[in-house]
Design a protein around this motif. Structure first.
Motif, PDB file in Angstrom:
ATOM      1  N   TYR A 184      16.897  67.295  27.428  1.00 52.44           N
ATOM      2  CA  TYR A 184      16.734  66.454  28.623  1.00 52.44           C
ATOM      3  C   TYR A 184      15.324  65.870  28.729  1.00 52.44           C
ATOM      4  CZ  TYR A 184      21.150  68.051  30.659  1.00 52.44           C
ATOM      5  OH  TYR A 184      22.468  68.305  30.916  1.00 52.44           O
ATOM      6  N   THR A 185      14.334  66.561  28.201  1.00 54.34           N
ATOM      7  CA  THR A 185      12.955  66.122  28.390  1.00 54.34           C
ATOM      8  C   THR A 185      12.404  65.341  27.208  1.00 54.34           C
ATOM      9  OG1 THR A 185      12.123  68.278  27.630  1.00 54.34           O
ATOM     10  CG2 THR A 185      12.437  67.982  30.008  1.00 54.34           C
ATOM     11  N   GLN A 186      13.243  65.084  26.219  1.00 49.41           N
ATOM     12  CA  GLN A 186      12.798  64.254  25.104  1.00 49.41           C
ATOM     13  C   GLN A 186      12.540  62.825  25.540  1.00 49.41           C
ATOM     14  OE1 GLN A 186      15.612  64.582  21.921  1.00 49.41           O
ATOM     15  NE2 GLN A 186      14.987  66.646  21.393  1.00 49.41           N
ATOM     16  N   ASP A 187      13.287  62.357  26.529  1.00 50.80           N
ATOM     17  CA  ASP A 187      13.097  61.022  27.082  1.00 50.80           C
ATOM     18  C   ASP A 187      13.132  61.142  28.600  1.00 50.80           C
ATOM     19  OD1 ASP A 187      13.277  58.383  28.014  1.00 50.80           O
ATOM     20  OD2 ASP A 187      14.419  57.733  26.262  1.00 50.80           O
ATOM     21  N   LEU A 188      11.959  61.193  29.196  1.00 49.95           N
ATOM     22  CA  LEU A 188      11.864  61.439  30.635  1.00 49.95           C
ATOM     23  C   LEU A 188      12.431  60.295  31.468  1.00 49.95           C
ATOM     24  CD1 LEU A 188       8.388  63.197  30.820  1.00 49.95           C
ATOM     25  CD2 LEU A 188      10.667  64.239  30.919  1.00 49.95           C
ATOM     26  N   ASN A 189      12.421  59.069  30.922  1.00 51.32           N
ATOM     27  CA  ASN A 189      13.030  57.947  31.635  1.00 51.32           C
ATOM     28  C   ASN A 189      14.536  58.137  31.756  1.00 51.32           C
ATOM     29  OD1 ASN A 189      10.679  56.472  32.168  1.00 51.32           O
ATOM     30  ND2 ASN A 189      10.721  55.552  30.127  1.00 51.32           N
ATOM     31  N   VAL A 190      15.157  58.628  30.702  1.00 51.33           N
ATOM     32  CA  VAL A 190      16.595  58.898  30.735  1.00 51.33           C
ATOM     33  C   VAL A 190      16.880  60.000  31.756  1.00 51.33           C
ATOM     34  CG1 VAL A 190      18.555  59.805  29.417  1.00 51.33           C
ATOM     35  CG2 VAL A 190      17.073  58.054  28.413  1.00 51.33           C
ATOM     36  N   ARG A 234      19.122  63.473  19.972  1.00 51.30           N
ATOM     37  CA  ARG A 234      18.185  62.537  19.312  1.00 51.30           C
ATOM     38  C   ARG A 234      16.975  63.235  18.787  1.00 51.30           C
ATOM     39  NH1 ARG A 234      17.431  58.398  24.028  1.00 51.30           N
ATOM     40  NH2 ARG A 234      19.247  59.058  25.095  1.00 51.30           N
ATOM     41  N   GLU A 271      10.404  67.737  34.637  1.00 50.54           N
ATOM     42  CA  GLU A 271      10.070  68.130  33.268  1.00 50.54           C
ATOM     43  C   GLU A 271       9.728  69.616  33.207  1.00 50.54           C
ATOM     44  OE1 GLU A 271       7.214  66.627  29.612  1.00 50.54           O
ATOM     45  OE2 GLU A 271       6.561  66.256  31.668  1.00 50.54           O
ATOM     46  N   GLN A 276      15.110  60.818  34.423  1.00 51.45           N
ATOM     47  CA  GLN A 276      14.921  60.280  35.773  1.00 51.45           C
ATOM     48  C   GLN A 276      16.095  59.393  36.171  1.00 51.45           C
ATOM     49  OE1 GLN A 276      11.603  60.635  37.833  1.00 51.45           O
ATOM     50  NE2 GLN A 276      13.462  60.678  39.048  1.00 51.45           N
ATOM     51  N   ASN A 277      16.559  58.551  35.249  1.00 50.04           N
ATOM     52  CA  ASN A 277      17.707  57.680  35.537  1.00 50.04           C
ATOM     53  C   ASN A 277      18.980  58.489  35.743  1.00 50.04           C
ATOM     54  OD1 ASN A 277      16.358  55.215  35.602  1.00 50.04           O
ATOM     55  ND2 ASN A 277      16.496  54.977  33.388  1.00 50.04           N
TER      56      ASN A 277
END
Length: 139
Positions: free
Chosen positions: A28-34, A139, A17, A36-37
């Motif tokens: 890229y950092t709006q959804d950290l799970n995405v 998004r 992040e 990481q995946n």
């Protein structure tokens, strides 16, 4: 300063992040799970470290046999212009030298164009290739 290059995908999400936000890649950092995946599902990830600090990263997707796509290459602002990105890209180009298609898509800027051209890439607007992209909405 000694920069260590490590080939691994298990990178602390807070470090990721910080790196992505530092270069203003906020999508890229709006959804950290995405994020990481995406890292975990990449073909290869090579990261650059100054001690315990993540200072750079290159992420490759593709089949590793006929095509690779350089999805991300980024270096913390404080470490830019020190050859880290060049070393990252050269490691990838050396490992995948037998791959015919090495592709990337990036923003247009004189320094960006110069960086990729000096590393052997040819812009599709300059040669016999054509490139197309369809980008989704952020998004």
């Amino acid at each position: 300063m000694l920069i260590n290059f490590i080939n691994r995908k298990n990178i602390n999400i807070e470090q990721l992040e910080k790196l992505y936000n530092d270069v203003e890649w906020y999508a890229y950092t709006q959804d950290l799970n995405v994020l990481q995946n995406a890292i975990n599902q990449s073909l290869e990830v090579i990261s650059a470290w100054n001690g315990e600090e993540l200072v750079g990263l290159i992420r490759i997707v593709g089949d590793g046999l006929t095509i690779i796509y350089i999805q991300d290459i980024l270096v913390l602002n404080a470490y830019q212009n020190q050859g880290i990105a060049t070393r990252l890209i050269q490691k990838v180009l050396h490992k995948y030298k037998s791959i015919r298609q090495k592709v990337l898509l990036t923003e247009e800027a004189p320094d960006v164009r110069h960086f990729y051209e000096k590393n052997g890439f040819e812009s599709c607007d300059q040669g016999s290739l054509v490139a197309f992209a369809k980008l989704g909405e952020i998004r």
